[in-house]
Scaffold this motif. Structure first.
Motif, PDB file in Angstrom:
ATOM      1  N   ASN A  23      43.138  34.918  -0.824  1.00 41.08           N
ATOM      2  CA  ASN A  23      42.262  36.066  -0.573  1.00 41.08           C
ATOM      3  C   ASN A  23      40.918  35.920  -1.258  1.00 41.08           C
ATOM      4  O   ASN A  23      40.279  36.898  -1.623  1.00 41.08           O
ATOM      5  N   GLY A  24      40.517  34.713  -1.455  1.00 39.40           N
ATOM      6  CA  GLY A  24      39.210  34.464  -2.050  1.00 39.40           C
ATOM      7  C   GLY A  24      39.313  34.089  -3.500  1.00 39.40           C
ATOM      8  O   GLY A  24      40.148  34.589  -4.242  1.00 39.40           O
ATOM      9  N   PHE A  25      38.513  33.157  -3.864  1.00 38.21           N
ATOM     10  CA  PHE A  25      38.466  32.697  -5.243  1.00 38.21           C
ATOM     11  C   PHE A  25      37.129  32.016  -5.425  1.00 38.21           C
ATOM     12  O   PHE A  25      36.796  31.100  -4.690  1.00 38.21           O
ATOM     13  N   GLU A  26      36.361  32.516  -6.331  1.00 40.21           N
ATOM     14  CA  GLU A  26      35.114  31.852  -6.711  1.00 40.21           C
ATOM     15  C   GLU A  26      34.856  32.218  -8.152  1.00 40.21           C
ATOM     16  O   GLU A  26      35.431  33.164  -8.671  1.00 40.21           O
ATOM     17  N   ASP A  27      34.019  31.453  -8.797  1.00 43.82           N
ATOM     18  CA  ASP A  27      33.806  31.653 -10.223  1.00 43.82           C
ATOM     19  C   ASP A  27      32.343  31.816 -10.570  1.00 43.82           C
ATOM     20  O   ASP A  27      31.482  31.186  -9.980  1.00 43.82           O
ATOM     21  N   ASP A  28      32.124  32.617 -11.558  1.00 45.28           N
ATOM     22  CA  ASP A  28      30.838  32.706 -12.224  1.00 45.28           C
ATOM     23  C   ASP A  28      30.740  31.466 -13.121  1.00 45.28           C
ATOM     24  O   ASP A  28      31.731  31.086 -13.752  1.00 45.28           O
ATOM     25  N   PRO A  29      29.582  30.805 -13.203  1.00 45.04           N
ATOM     26  CA  PRO A  29      29.470  29.608 -14.054  1.00 45.04           C
ATOM     27  C   PRO A  29      29.911  29.839 -15.501  1.00 45.04           C
ATOM     28  O   PRO A  29      30.491  28.933 -16.124  1.00 45.04           O
ATOM     29  N   ALA A  30      29.676  31.027 -16.036  1.00 38.96           N
ATOM     30  CA  ALA A  30      30.107  31.310 -17.414  1.00 38.96           C
ATOM     31  C   ALA A  30      31.629  31.311 -17.518  1.00 38.96           C
ATOM     32  O   ALA A  30      32.199  30.879 -18.525  1.00 38.96           O
ATOM     33  N   ASP A  31      32.304  31.778 -16.472  1.00 41.16           N
ATOM     34  CA  ASP A  31      33.765  31.793 -16.481  1.00 41.16           C
ATOM     35  C   ASP A  31      34.337  30.394 -16.336  1.00 41.16           C
ATOM     36  O   ASP A  31      35.370  30.077 -16.915  1.00 41.16           O
ATOM     37  N   VAL A  32      33.669  29.542 -15.573  1.00 37.37           N
ATOM     38  CA  VAL A  32      34.102  28.148 -15.445  1.00 37.37           C
ATOM     39  C   VAL A  32      34.021  27.479 -16.813  1.00 37.37           C
ATOM     40  O   VAL A  32      34.976  26.821 -17.261  1.00 37.37           O
ATOM     41  N   ALA A  33      32.908  27.638 -17.493  1.00 40.24           N
ATOM     42  CA  ALA A  33      32.744  27.038 -18.824  1.00 40.24           C
ATOM     43  C   ALA A  33      33.816  27.551 -19.776  1.00 40.24           C
ATOM     44  O   ALA A  33      34.421  26.766 -20.526  1.00 40.24           O
ATOM     45  N   TRP A  34      34.061  28.851 -19.757  1.00 44.39           N
ATOM     46  CA  TRP A  34      35.105  29.452 -20.595  1.00 44.39           C
ATOM     47  C   TRP A  34      36.478  28.885 -20.239  1.00 44.39           C
ATOM     48  O   TRP A  34      37.264  28.539 -21.111  1.00 44.39           O
ATOM     49  N   GLY A  35      36.763  28.788 -18.952  1.00 47.18           N
ATOM     50  CA  GLY A  35      38.054  28.279 -18.511  1.00 47.18           C
ATOM     51  C   GLY A  35      38.303  26.852 -18.977  1.00 47.18           C
ATOM     52  O   GLY A  35      39.394  26.528 -19.461  1.00 47.18           O
ATOM     53  N   PHE A  36      37.293  26.011 -18.854  1.00 50.83           N
ATOM     54  CA  PHE A  36      37.447  24.610 -19.240  1.00 50.83           C
ATOM     55  C   PHE A  36      37.516  24.427 -20.754  1.00 50.83           C
ATOM     56  O   PHE A  36      38.284  23.606 -21.240  1.00 50.83           O
ATOM     57  N   SER A  37      36.718  25.176 -21.498  1.00 47.70           N
ATOM     58  CA  SER A  37      36.643  24.961 -22.950  1.00 47.70           C
ATOM     59  C   SER A  37      37.669  25.758 -23.744  1.00 47.70           C
ATOM     60  O   SER A  37      38.096  25.307 -24.807  1.00 47.70           O
TER      61      SER A  37
END
Length: 140
Positions: A70-84
């Motif tokens: 049902n959709g999935f996209e990320d804010d760049p800040a959330d991507v950085a948080w997710g990875f780190s």
């Protein structure tokens, strides 16, 4: 998430629901299921994912299934948080499999490939079209 019983004891809930996401612990499959409803960012994104992380910690040998149909996209800040922050913490659980449920030709395939690569540093990855396939592939 924690709540208090009538006696004031702390109890843990096995589900989380918001306008953005539903998170459930599926006891019969020993799976934490995170189902996105729509785009979320910052606290609306992180709160359900942290809830899922806590469920993985509480339920030994549980696996993680992300329903991104049902959709999935990320804010760049959330991507950085997710990875780190998020993935290293998830990597410390005893979760072995992460399954991504996606539509056959998702509009978000490039983004999911990015997440798949990062999750793959910590877990075996399964891409499927529905929940039943996820469970079958994780148990195979």
């Amino acid at each position: 998430m924690q709540a208090r019983s009538a006696k004031g004891e702390m109890i843990m809930k096995d589900n989380f629901n918001s306008e953005f996401c539903q998170v459930d612990y599926v006891k019969s499959d020993n799976v934490v299921l995170l189902s996105w409803k729509k785009f979320a960012r910052l606290d609306d994104y992180r709160e359900p994912i942290l809830f899922a992380l806590n469920l993985l910690r509480q339920h030994p040998q549980s696996n993680f299934v992300v329903d991104a149909r049902n959709g999935f996209e990320d804010d760049p800040a959330d991507v950085a948080w997710g990875f780190s922050e998020l993935l290293p913490q998830m990597g410390q659980t005893d979760c072995q499999y992460v399954a991504f449920i996606m539509a056959e030709v998702p509009a978000i395939e490039a983004e999911m490939d990015m997440w798949t690569k990062e999750f793959g540093k910590y877990f075996a990855i399964v891409k499927v079209e529905d929940y039943e396939q996820a469970i079958h592939k994780m148990k195979a």
